[in-house]
Design a protein around this motif. Sequence first.
Motif, short mmCIF file in Angstrom:
data_model
loop_
_atom_site.label_atom_id
_atom_site.label_comp_id
_atom_site.label_asym_id
_atom_site.label_seq_id
_atom_site.Cartn_x
_atom_site.Cartn_y
_atom_site.Cartn_z
N PRO A 45 0.23 1.42 21.49
CA PRO A 45 -0.62 1.80 22.63
C PRO A 45 -2.02 2.19 22.16
N VAL A 46 -2.95 2.29 23.10
CA VAL A 46 -4.36 2.41 22.73
C VAL A 46 -4.67 3.73 22.01
N TYR A 47 -3.86 4.76 22.23
CA TYR A 47 -4.17 6.05 21.60
C TYR A 47 -3.57 6.18 20.20
N GLN A 48 -2.88 5.12 19.70
CA GLN A 48 -2.14 5.25 18.46
C GLN A 48 -3.00 5.63 17.25
N PRO A 49 -4.17 4.97 17.02
CA PRO A 49 -4.98 5.37 15.87
C PRO A 49 -5.38 6.84 15.92
N ALA A 50 -5.75 7.33 17.12
CA ALA A 50 -6.11 8.74 17.25
C ALA A 50 -4.91 9.62 16.95
N ALA A 51 -3.74 9.21 17.46
CA ALA A 51 -2.54 10.01 17.22
C ALA A 51 -2.21 10.07 15.74
N ASP A 52 -2.41 8.94 15.03
CA ASP A 52 -2.14 8.92 13.59
C ASP A 52 -3.02 9.92 12.86
N VAL A 53 -4.32 9.92 13.20
CA VAL A 53 -5.25 10.83 12.53
C VAL A 53 -4.88 12.27 12.85
N MET A 54 -4.55 12.55 14.12
CA MET A 54 -4.17 13.91 14.52
C MET A 54 -2.96 14.37 13.70
N LYS A 55 -1.99 13.47 13.56
CA LYS A 55 -0.78 13.84 12.84
C LYS A 55 -1.11 14.16 11.38
N LEU A 56 -1.96 13.31 10.78
CA LEU A 56 -2.30 13.53 9.38
C LEU A 56 -3.02 14.86 9.21
N LEU A 57 -3.88 15.21 10.19
CA LEU A 57 -4.64 16.46 10.08
C LEU A 57 -3.70 17.66 10.01
N GLY A 58 -2.55 17.55 10.63
CA GLY A 58 -1.63 18.69 10.64
C GLY A 58 -0.70 18.74 9.45
N LYS A 59 -0.83 17.78 8.52
CA LYS A 59 0.12 17.73 7.40
C LYS A 59 -0.41 18.49 6.20
N GLU A 60 0.52 18.80 5.31
CA GLU A 60 0.15 19.54 4.11
C GLU A 60 -0.69 18.68 3.17
N ILE A 61 -1.68 19.32 2.55
CA ILE A 61 -2.48 18.59 1.56
C ILE A 61 -1.89 18.86 0.18
N LEU A 62 -1.51 17.80 -0.49
CA LEU A 62 -1.00 17.95 -1.86
C LEU A 62 -2.07 17.45 -2.82
N ILE A 63 -2.39 18.27 -3.79
CA ILE A 63 -3.35 17.84 -4.81
C ILE A 63 -2.63 17.80 -6.14
N PRO A 64 -2.66 16.65 -6.84
CA PRO A 64 -1.93 16.54 -8.11
C PRO A 64 -2.40 17.59 -9.10
N GLN A 65 -1.47 18.02 -9.94
CA GLN A 65 -1.78 19.08 -10.90
C GLN A 65 -2.93 18.72 -11.83
#
Lengths: 318, 405
Positions: A45-65
């Motif tokens: 659906p048309v909102y999918q790219p926005a939804a993907d970005v929103m979801k990513l924004l809420g995820k944990e950021i992992l930075i390699p050691q």
Amino acid sequence: MIQALTNLFWILIFPGFVFTLAVGLVAAWLVRKVSALVQYRVGPPVYQPAADVMKLLGKEILIPQDAQRAVFVAAPLIGLSGVLLLSTVLWLALAQREFVGDIIVAIYVMVLPSLALILGSSASSSPHAAIGAGREMKLVLSYELPLLLAFVVVIIKTSGALEAGEQLSLVAIAQHTPVLSISGMLAFIVALLCVQAKLGFVPFDIAESESEVASGVMIEYSGALLALWKLMQTLMLVALPLFLVTVFLGGIGTSVASVLGGVGKYVLVLVLVILIKNTNPRVRIDQAMRFFWFYCGTALLAAVVLATLGNYYGVGWL
Amino acid sequence: MTEAVRKPVLAVGPFHPLQEEMEFFQLTVDGEIVTDIDVRISYNHRGIEKLSEGLQFDQVPFLVSRICGICSASHPLAYVQAVEEIAGVEPPERALYVRTIINELERIHSHLLWVGLAGHFIGYDTVFMWAWKYREPVLDLLEEITGNRNNYGNVKVGGCREDIPDELVPKMLKELDAIEKKTEMLTKAVLDDPVIHARLKGVGVLKKEDGIKFAVTGPTARGSGIAIDVRRDDPYAAYSDLDWQVISQPEGDVFAKAVVRLLETIEAAKMTRQALKKLPKGPVAVEVKEIPPGEGCGHAEAPRGETFHYVRSDGGNRPVRHKVRAPSFVNVPSFKASCIGESIADVTITLAAVDPCYSCTERMAVVDGRRNVIHDYASLLQMSRAKTTRLRKEIGAPEMKLEDI
């Protein structure tokens, strides 16, 4: 003060970040939808790219050691601001607010996303990312030369019709349609392929090829930082085809009819990019280099000669 | 290994978007060039052979059809043939034809699946989606015959569980025509694409002598000019009654393997049509009362190559030993010959080109705690060989060398 606020509004809201982002999300949807139709699928659906970005924004950021933290975090921001600058320059040009030599600025700013990708992936200390960075570097080296040559063709084509000092102005170039000549057509096709590579689409998605290096340059990114990369790519989906429209296809005017025409041109370029994406396998990096340097380079040298001859003898269609 | 000689290693696996199964390829790379490859599988050991010893003879086909989600007709067929050899049962002719039809339909869907995946691996998602769309009607046909899209569970010792209803035959013939036409179109589109040529020709070449050395089977062998096929060399089911050809290509590269698979798909459609037209009347199974003591072997040409099953019975209602050799077991080690010296982009498609199936071919690895592999694949193989030699000596078997065979 007022001037500064207006400029800020220009850069951040309209037609800068927010507006470009909105257009970009629709364009990203178009890419997925048209690809789906080509592939016998339904598509999102048309909102999918926005939804993907929103979801990513809420995820944990992992930075390699072992990562270089500062560079690792800064790289997506550098890339994003690069595209943001590019799109602002373009919108300004389309709104006929010019400054001399802005095509040089645009070309310069256009390299920033790729450089940021190389920076970020080199900082992430992953072998997959290292190979991705190497590939991205080779790819940049391959397509920058043909892309520059393509713009040289445009500058030669239009310079005869422009006043002195205006040869490098996007506003002035946007008044002409160089694509309606042999040399301009050649340059447009090559520039389209270079844009394909800049966008990281098949057949030139070598740096992030999923089945080889598992999204290579971006492998270690997650959460909001990955969302920034996705936003950068979304903005590029607006800026790069728009740049082609401005330089080759006569730009987008200010009257209602020409705005509609301009949107049509933009969608045309986008659909061309999507079709190339869906009808080709990924090439190897050495094949990409050979393709850009030998085939595209030769074609463009011929185009430069044709354009110069056309200018000299006053033959428009050459 | 000392620190000084460590070379950059690119890990394809244990979880990697290249393939959906757990596998681990350690590619030692020099820039883009792969200089060495180490293959480690066995992340998903399920102990099928041991499980099989706890099941009754007529329950095992359901188990072995789950060895592989794709070759779920060939494994039970090979097993059932092994048991039939022990019991000396001749299945009725119609059952042989039904088995042939199901196995060829399985080949069509497996090869189309591979074409799609191969397209995906080289970034050509349109081929991926189209091939899988064309594969759907085949699965629907299989569902209509057996009740399942995969894991058909249709063979049993002495025949077949379900018959193909005669009224279904015209519909199947019509569907097969459509499938064949679409496959021919896809074959043409794929084989005429210049970019695919540039990408696949001369890539990952497995030379004929290397193929023989690694004893590869199936399309991997036939793509290297080794024209072996169990269906022709040791006919089972109804293959000897049909008119068909073994497809082989001499080049040995990924492109040749793709050509072999695509042409085999069309050939399989032809064979299915012939079998449907010749389908004899009669019962589809004979009753088997008991399995006498003894041992038997059965093999079938699965889409990936020869599937081999060995079964031993002591006269009870369970097999006392059941041994499976899936085709990937011999095809996977051939990466050593085909991948070294290629670039990373070529290696990934070469890995996929043998259509490997890791969980089919699981062997075990002995691991201590988290880190140390006590026995890896190679050392286990060595132990197994040592044991075979010891057993041979104990029973006084004649000395045999590989060259004699």
